[in-house]
Design a protein around this motif. Structure first.
Motif: not given
Length: 783
Positions: A225, A227, A396, A398, A405, A408-413, A418
């Motif tokens: 985890n 982020q 990537k 958003a 927003s 946490t709305d930014v998908a983890y990659d 981060y």
């Protein structure tokens, strides 16, 4: 005094022998082996450089093997991934294996290392077990109160809590521990290969143990985890201790057949002088630094860094105009070219009780310029804000809506960056004390100036108060409308506590800390005429205390008997477990005197082992002091060096004795007198104020409830001064209270020895007579 601390320097952006950070003492990356093969070891139970130290300092690790066949550690093709800070690949780790695994350093230079600040980082997957030490330091008996303790443990506890313990150069142990169950570990059943396979069931963790000399802390990064970044999971305040530098481990010459004090270990610890607490797990990226690294400098910290928040008060509109600045992620000193946008998130709704970080703005492609800024934006006074930056690469991005927003709305990659969640406090509407007034010691008629520092968005209003009892309440106003208060031509009545009360247009009031001003005088006098009250104007009245076997109980009945001269004295009987507690009226120089009569023989040795007369002993090497009966002698001691001096004469003959102890803060000199004669003197800590005890005990050593610490006998005419009375005055005091002729030699007035032939402290006809008897004697040879 403790703690000349050093600021952490920024880490180099590329790791390896040729480009290391000056703060890195050692770094073991475990990148050099063949997957699933044992780490080679050349000689049985002899140090060899098996695992490279990439710091360039040469502190290579050796496996601890019982044979030349690899078995102490196995190379594994697993890792927690790329080092986010340096962008280095991370492909391998080691698995502690075999019956007695462990790795250790062998450098004599490293064994003497004793940093004022340090950081230990380790990345691991933990196998189930008891105490599992991932980084330790070999030693035995470095901590006097716990001789089995080694000087360093960075470990996982049996309850899956993280633990960080170290011993400082004074032999004092410090520690902090996280909540239990903070990590997951894998099964210990089956052979090494089976256990290795089961390690897939748990995440990689990166643990950081850090001491900056005043505070110690544990941080944890859960790589499943990421982020969330590094989380602070434990901390401890160690600022009250004198010197918290890491103990080098070399104490008393203690060593063993298979270890050397001061060596660092990886994958095992030590207790009671033997190898212990082995970490049978996967271990990667162990780094030791000689500074307290910032969270942004940890190995797996996101590369977004250098956060700066500038604030300006907009008082008419009730806002704080805030500008955010940071550095975009870089690689090898250049902004990472794949980054196409940076998103700024702030918990803008914190005043409404919403802790989430909301999208504020996208900053676009940073190009080649690392420094990025946004603002000003209006925030509220008196709030704690969090913020972070997420840097995204091509493909990537958003679609985000400001104020709606969340981060946490930014998908983890794993290829994006981060940022750590940073925190700051917005400007306060109320005044803030930035520096407290400082008191001191002055003579009658002297002067002292005290100043308070205040940060305030509007003009501060100052009011100075005098407090006699160190409690804010019915205090007297002594000054207004200035950040400075001056005492001129001081009188004894001006001894006490001073503080400044500050307000501004917010109408909120804050108080500075108390500043204690000592004016040279007698600060306590206990005549013990059927009372424990103080006869001075300081009103430091005593309280009778009884130990009931569990706790000290106030309000005990005390016995009075025949005193010195006329009147009564305090009488303390065998086995009564009673004493008198008084406020501690001195903090720097002092004179403590009492008339004492006893037939008791107390324990000898250091002063705190005796039976207390007037005592303020506290645990540890701290600024404390006291007077006791030590064996048959009158004794005194003073810390933090804890020096003890004793009288030559016995005082336990059942007769009254005038016992005096003095201390001069400016020189550190302590002196001890019995019946007007100076009996002993030494130099101890100078310029050290006594701050650890608020009370003194009459008739008992301050700490401890065993019978031998309680005085048995009579105590009378206790006087305490906040300055050191001179030797001549003490002799005159005794002579004035005891009838008859007294021949007391004043050492600082003693004639030169070449004139005082018989050493009786006076030059007279007796000295001439001794000289005359040998007038014509000669050993001269003449031819």
């Amino acid at each position: 005094m403790k703690k000349m601390l050093f600021g952490a320097s920024l880490l180099a952006l590329a790791y390896g022998v040729s480009g290391v950070d000056a703060a890195t003492k050692a770094h073991w990356r475990f990148e050099g082996g063949t997957a699933d093969q044992g780490v080679p070891h050349t000689t049985v139970n002899v140090y060899s450089a098996d695992i490279a130290d990439v710091s360039g300092n040469g502190y290579d690790l050796s496996c601890f093997n019982s044979s030349t066949t690899p078995g102490g550690a196995i190379w594994r093709a697993k890792s927690a991934g790329t080092l986010r800070l340096s962008q280095e690949e991370n492909l391998m780790c080691v698995q502690n294996s075999g019956a007695n695994p462990g790795m250790y350093t062998g450098s004599a230079d490293l064994r003497s290392w004793s940093p004022a600040q340090f950081t230990v980082e380790v990345t691991f997957k933990a196998r189930q077990g008891e105490h599992r030490t991932f980084v330790g330091r070999d030693s035995y008996a470095a901590a006097p109160n716990n001789t089995g303790l080694s000087v360093l443990y960075v470990k996982v506890n049996p309850d899956e809590a993280l633990g960080f313990t170290f011993v400082d150069v004074n032999g004092i142990s410090h520690g902090c521990t996280s909540a239990p169950g903070i990590i997951k570990d894998y099964s210990s059943t089956g052979d090494i290969a089976t256990q290795f396979a089961s390690s897939d069931s748990v995440p990689w963790y990166s643990m950081v143990a850090r001491s900056d000399g005043d505070n110690m802390a544990i941080f944890l990064l859960d790589h499943s985890n990421p982020q969330l970044g590094y989380q602070l999971v434990a901390q401890a305040d160690i600022s009250d201790f004198e010197n918290t530098a890491l103990h080098p481990g070399q104490k008393g010459g203690n060593t063993g057949t298979d270890w050397v004090p001061g060596n660092f270990t990886v994958g095992r610890g030590m207790f009671n002088g033997v190898h212990a607490d082995r970490a049978h797990g996967l271990i990667d990226e162990v780094r030791i630094s000689d500074v307290a690294l910032d969270e942004s400098e940890f190995l797996f910290a996101p590369a977004v860094g250098s956060p700066v928040v500038n604030q300006t008060a907009d008082v008419p509109n009730g806002n704080v105009e805030t500008t955010f600045s940071w550095n975009a992620p870089v690689r090898n000193g250049v902004v990472i070219p794949e980054i196409v946008d940076q998103y700024l998130f702030v918990n803008t709704k914190v005043a409404l009780g919403d802790p989430n970080l909301y999208f504020v703005a996208n900053m676009g492609d940073p190009g080649s310029t690392a420094l990025t800024s946004y603002g000003p934006m209006d925030l509220n006074f008196d709030n704690n804000y969090n913020w972070r930056v997420i840097s995204v690469i091509t493909g990537k991005t958003a679609t985000l809506t400001a104020g709606v927003s969340k981060d946490t709305d930014v998908a983890y990659d794993p290829n994006c960056y981060y940022g750590t969640t940073w925190s700051f406090a917005s400007l306060p509407s109320t005044p803030v004390i930035s520096s407290d007034p400082v008191g001191g010691y002055i003579e009658v008629g002297g002067s002292i100036t005290m100043t308070v520092g205040v940060d305030s968005v509007t003009t501060p209003i100052h009011t100075w108060y005098f407090s006699k009892d160190n409690i804010i309440g019915d205090d007297v106003i002594v000054g207004t409308d200035s950040d400075t208060y001056v005492i001129n031509e001081a009188t004894s009545q001006q001894q006490g506590y001073y503080y400044c009360s500050v307000t501004n247009s917010s109408q909120s009031v804050v108080n500075s800390a108390m500043a204690f001003v000592e004016v040279a005088q007698m600060v306590a006098y206990y005549e013990f005429e059927n009372t424990l009250n103080d006869s001075t104007t300081m009103e430091n009245n005593g309280t009778a205390v009884f130990f009931d076997g569990t706790a000290e109980v106030d309000g005990a009945e005390v016995t009075y008997g025949s005193g010195f001269g006329d009147g009564t004295a305090l009488v303390l009987g065998q086995g009564e477990m009673k004493h008198v507690r008084i406020p501690c009226p001195v903090r720097s120089s002092y004179t403590m005197e009492a008339w004492v009569k006893t037939s008791m023989t107390a324990a000898g040795g250091d002063w705190w082992l005796g039976a207390g007369i007037i005592d303020g002993e506290m645990s540890g090497q701290v600024a404390d002091f006291g007077t006791v009966l030590s064996g048959s002698k009158f004794a005194m001691g003073s810390g933090p060096s804890s020096r003890t001096i004793r009288s030559v004469v016995d005082i336990n003959d059942g007769e009254w004795h005038y016992c005096v102890a003095t201390r001069d803060i400016s020189t550190g000199e302590i002196k001890l007198y019995v019946d007007g004669h100076r009996e002993a003197t030494t130099i101890t800590d100078k310029d050290v104020r006594y701050t650890v005890t608020d009370v003194l005990n009459i008739g008992k050593v301050r700490l401890g409830h065993v019978a031998g610490k309680y005085f048995v006998g009579s105590i009378d005419e206790v006087k305490i001064y906040n300055y050191a009375i001179d030797e001549l005055t003490i002799a005159r005091n005794y002579a004035s209270m005891v009838p008859g002729e007294h021949n007391i030699c004043i050492e600082n007035l003693r004639p030169e020895g070449k004139y005082d032939v018989n050493g009786d402290c006076v030059v007279n006809i007796k000295d001439f007579a001794m000289l005359a008897t040998k007038w014509l004697e000669s050993g001269l040879y003449s031819n």
